[in-house]
Write a protein that holds these residues in place. Structure first.
Motif, PDB file in Angstrom:
ATOM      1  N   SER A   4       0.838  -1.203   0.000  1.00 44.59           N
ATOM      2  CA  SER A   4       0.000   0.000   0.000  1.00 44.59           C
ATOM      3  C   SER A   4       0.870   1.249   0.000  1.00 44.59           C
ATOM      4  CB  SER A   4      -0.872   0.023   1.261  1.00 44.59           C
ATOM      5  OG  SER A   4      -1.609  -1.167   1.358  1.00 44.59           O
ATOM      6  N   GLN A   5       0.505   2.165  -0.887  1.00 39.59           N
ATOM      7  CA  GLN A   5       1.267   3.408  -0.977  1.00 39.59           C
ATOM      8  C   GLN A   5       0.702   4.447  -0.013  1.00 39.59           C
ATOM      9  OE1 GLN A   5       1.212   5.449  -4.760  1.00 39.59           O
ATOM     10  NE2 GLN A   5       3.245   6.298  -4.349  1.00 39.59           N
TER      11      GLN A   5
ATOM     12  N   LEU B 274      -0.331   8.014   1.013  1.00 40.48           N
ATOM     13  CA  LEU B 274      -0.728   9.224   0.275  1.00 40.48           C
ATOM     14  C   LEU B 274      -0.494  10.475   1.113  1.00 40.48           C
ATOM     15  CD1 LEU B 274      -3.993   7.819  -1.294  1.00 40.48           C
ATOM     16  CD2 LEU B 274      -1.773   8.056  -2.366  1.00 40.48           C
TER      17      LEU B 274
ATOM     18  N   PHE C 127      -3.686   5.708   2.959  1.00 38.04           N
ATOM     19  CA  PHE C 127      -2.994   4.720   2.117  1.00 38.04           C
ATOM     20  C   PHE C 127      -3.856   4.387   0.906  1.00 38.04           C
ATOM     21  CE2 PHE C 127      -1.890   3.955   6.526  1.00 38.04           C
ATOM     22  CZ  PHE C 127      -0.523   3.740   6.520  1.00 38.04           C
ATOM     23  N   ARG C 128      -3.236   4.141  -0.241  1.00 38.36           N
ATOM     24  CA  ARG C 128      -3.968   3.576  -1.384  1.00 38.36           C
ATOM     25  C   ARG C 128      -3.970   2.066  -1.195  1.00 38.36           C
ATOM     26  NH1 ARG C 128      -4.838   6.164  -6.065  1.00 38.36           N
ATOM     27  NH2 ARG C 128      -5.750   7.540  -4.502  1.00 38.36           N
ATOM     28  N   SER C 129      -5.124   1.521  -0.905  1.00 35.17           N
ATOM     29  CA  SER C 129      -5.224   0.106  -0.547  1.00 35.17           C
ATOM     30  C   SER C 129      -6.584  -0.422  -0.985  1.00 35.17           C
ATOM     31  CB  SER C 129      -5.084   0.005   0.983  1.00 35.17           C
ATOM     32  OG  SER C 129      -4.300  -1.050   1.361  1.00 35.17           O
TER      33      SER C 129
ATOM     34  N   GLU D 134       8.219  -1.570   5.081  1.00 33.87           N
ATOM     35  CA  GLU D 134       9.065  -2.153   4.040  1.00 33.87           C
ATOM     36  C   GLU D 134      10.549  -2.000   4.386  1.00 33.87           C
ATOM     37  OE1 GLU D 134       8.176  -3.873   0.938  1.00 33.87           O
ATOM     38  OE2 GLU D 134       6.655  -4.102   2.486  1.00 33.87           O
TER      39      GLU D 134
ATOM     40  N   ASP E 126      -9.042   4.253  -0.942  1.00 35.85           N
ATOM     41  CA  ASP E 126      -8.114   4.645   0.121  1.00 35.85           C
ATOM     42  C   ASP E 126      -8.607   4.242   1.505  1.00 35.85           C
ATOM     43  OD1 ASP E 126      -6.812   5.740  -1.981  1.00 35.85           O
ATOM     44  OD2 ASP E 126      -7.310   7.826  -1.505  1.00 35.85           O
TER      45      ASP E 126
ATOM     46  N   GLY F 172       4.222   8.539  -0.983  1.00 33.23           N
ATOM     47  CA  GLY F 172       5.131   7.773  -1.832  1.00 33.23           C
ATOM     48  C   GLY F 172       5.777   6.612  -1.099  1.00 33.23           C
ATOM     49  N   ASP F 173       5.858   6.674   0.251  1.00 37.42           N
ATOM     50  CA  ASP F 173       6.400   5.538   1.018  1.00 37.42           C
ATOM     51  C   ASP F 173       5.461   4.337   0.852  1.00 37.42           C
ATOM     52  OD1 ASP F 173       8.452   7.121   1.894  1.00 37.42           O
ATOM     53  OD2 ASP F 173       7.579   7.526   3.872  1.00 37.42           O
ATOM     54  N   MET F 174       6.013   3.139   1.060  1.00 37.51           N
ATOM     55  CA  MET F 174       5.198   1.932   0.916  1.00 37.51           C
ATOM     56  C   MET F 174       5.193   1.149   2.234  1.00 37.51           C
ATOM     57  SD  MET F 174       4.367   2.173  -2.279  1.00 37.51           S
ATOM     58  CE  MET F 174       3.669   0.622  -2.807  1.00 37.51           C
TER      59      MET F 174
END
Ligand SMILES: Cc1cc2nc3c(=O)[nH]c(=O)nc-3n(C[C@H](O)[C@H](O)[C@H](O)COP(=O)(O)OP(=O)(O)OC[C@H]3O[C@@H](n4cnc5c(N)ncnc54)[C@H](O)[C@@H]3O)c2cc1C
Ligand code: FES
Length: 255
Positions: free
Chosen positions: A4-5, A7, A21-23, A41, A61, A82-84
């Motif tokens: 998940s990225q 946001l 998070f984009r999930s 990660e 999201d 941008g972090d995962m």
């Protein structure tokens, strides 16, 4: 399991944060009261994932609301767009459905407020009625979300009712009673809710226990079965239990 990225992360003051998070898979499937396990990660410390209730969803999201109290949650609060992360979920058993027209009272303490936005969204969609009772030691510890009104109680009387949120409910019970009671917060508050109201109206408690796997493998989150031998696992059988299913003699946090 979903990569998940991030946001964005927003501070709500003090040590409280919301991260978006984009999930899409989790956003689509999650029910109120369910949780996710978040792993960072490429990070070895903390090695184990951390548990968070899904606070809300919007499209693809997922929003997590949390108090930064240790290494994992502080690391969460430093996540930037941008972090995962890896998110495992939705996990566990959430709050039961409420039929149209029925009234549910939601009792929260501290970061227990995390369950409220998604729950309120679901109750509104069901045309169920609800009131939120929020308790804290003092005004600065009360949590508020935009568009969600609460009846507040503070131990020191700095905001709302002067006393615990359980006292506030006790007083309110003299005038009215809900069809169901939901509670999420520190174990001490859940125990008080269980003993005061568990025998009066159908009551559901979202318990917090230290969790390493979140999936029933490590046996690390036992909650004693009420009136019997053995244990439920908070991650798999809960985290939401009917009040008469469990005994707080063991397991749960000690706050
Ligand atoms: C199902 C579930 C849902 C949760 N949802 C949320 C949420 O939406 N928002 C939120 O802020 N927190 C939530 N928590 C608590 C969150 O998982 C812990 O605060 C987090 O794991 C702490 O990690 P840390 O590395 O920052 O702290 P650590 O350094 O691991 O611990 C810091 C302190 O917190 C205590 N602690 C750690 N985990 C727990 C726990 N599970 N219960 C009680 N005390 C604990 C430790 O004993 C220690 O004293 C949830 C826990 C569970 C089990
Ligand atoms: S957290 Fe591993 S069994 Fe519950």
């Amino acid at each position: 399991m979903e990569l998940s990225q991030v946001l964005g992360t927003r501070s709500l003051g003090g040590n409280l944060f919301i991260t978006r998070f984009r999930s899409p898979n989790i956003a689509f499937a999650v029910l109120p009261g369910q949780f996710v396990m978040v792993s960072f990660e490429g990070v070895l410390d903390p090695l184990l994932p951390r548990a968070f209730s899904v606070c809300d969803v919007s499209g693809e999201d997922v929003f997590l609301f949390y108090a930064a109290i240790g290494k994992g949650t502080r690391m969460m609060s430093e996540l930037r767009a941008g972090d995962m992360v890896t998110m495992n979920g939705p996990l566990g058993r959430g709050f039961p459905d409420v039929s149209a027209g029925k009234m549910v009272w939601i009792v929260v303490g501290g970061s227990g407020m995390a369950v409220v936005p998604l729950l309120a969204r679901r109750l509104n969609r069901r045309d169920a009625k609800f009131e939120i009772f929020s308790g804290a030691r003092t005004e600065s510890h009360l949590v508020h979300f935009d568009g969600i009104s609460t009846r507040d109680a503070t131990d020191d009387g700095s905001k709302g009712y002067h006393g615990t949120v359980v006292d506030l409910i006790k007083e309110s019970f003299q005038k009215d009673k809900p069809d169901k009671l939901f509670a999420c917060g520190p174990t001490r508050m859940l125990e008080a809710v269980q003993s005061e109201f568990g025998g009066t109206v159908p009551t559901y408690l979202s318990v917090e226990a230290p969790m390493a796997c979140g999936m029933g493998f490590c046996q690390g989150c036992p909650i004693r079965i009420a009136g019997g031998e053995g244990y439920y696992l908070a991650c798999k059988d809960g985290p939401v239990f009917r009040s008469d299913e469990i005994d707080f003699g063991m397991g749960g946090d000690s706050e």
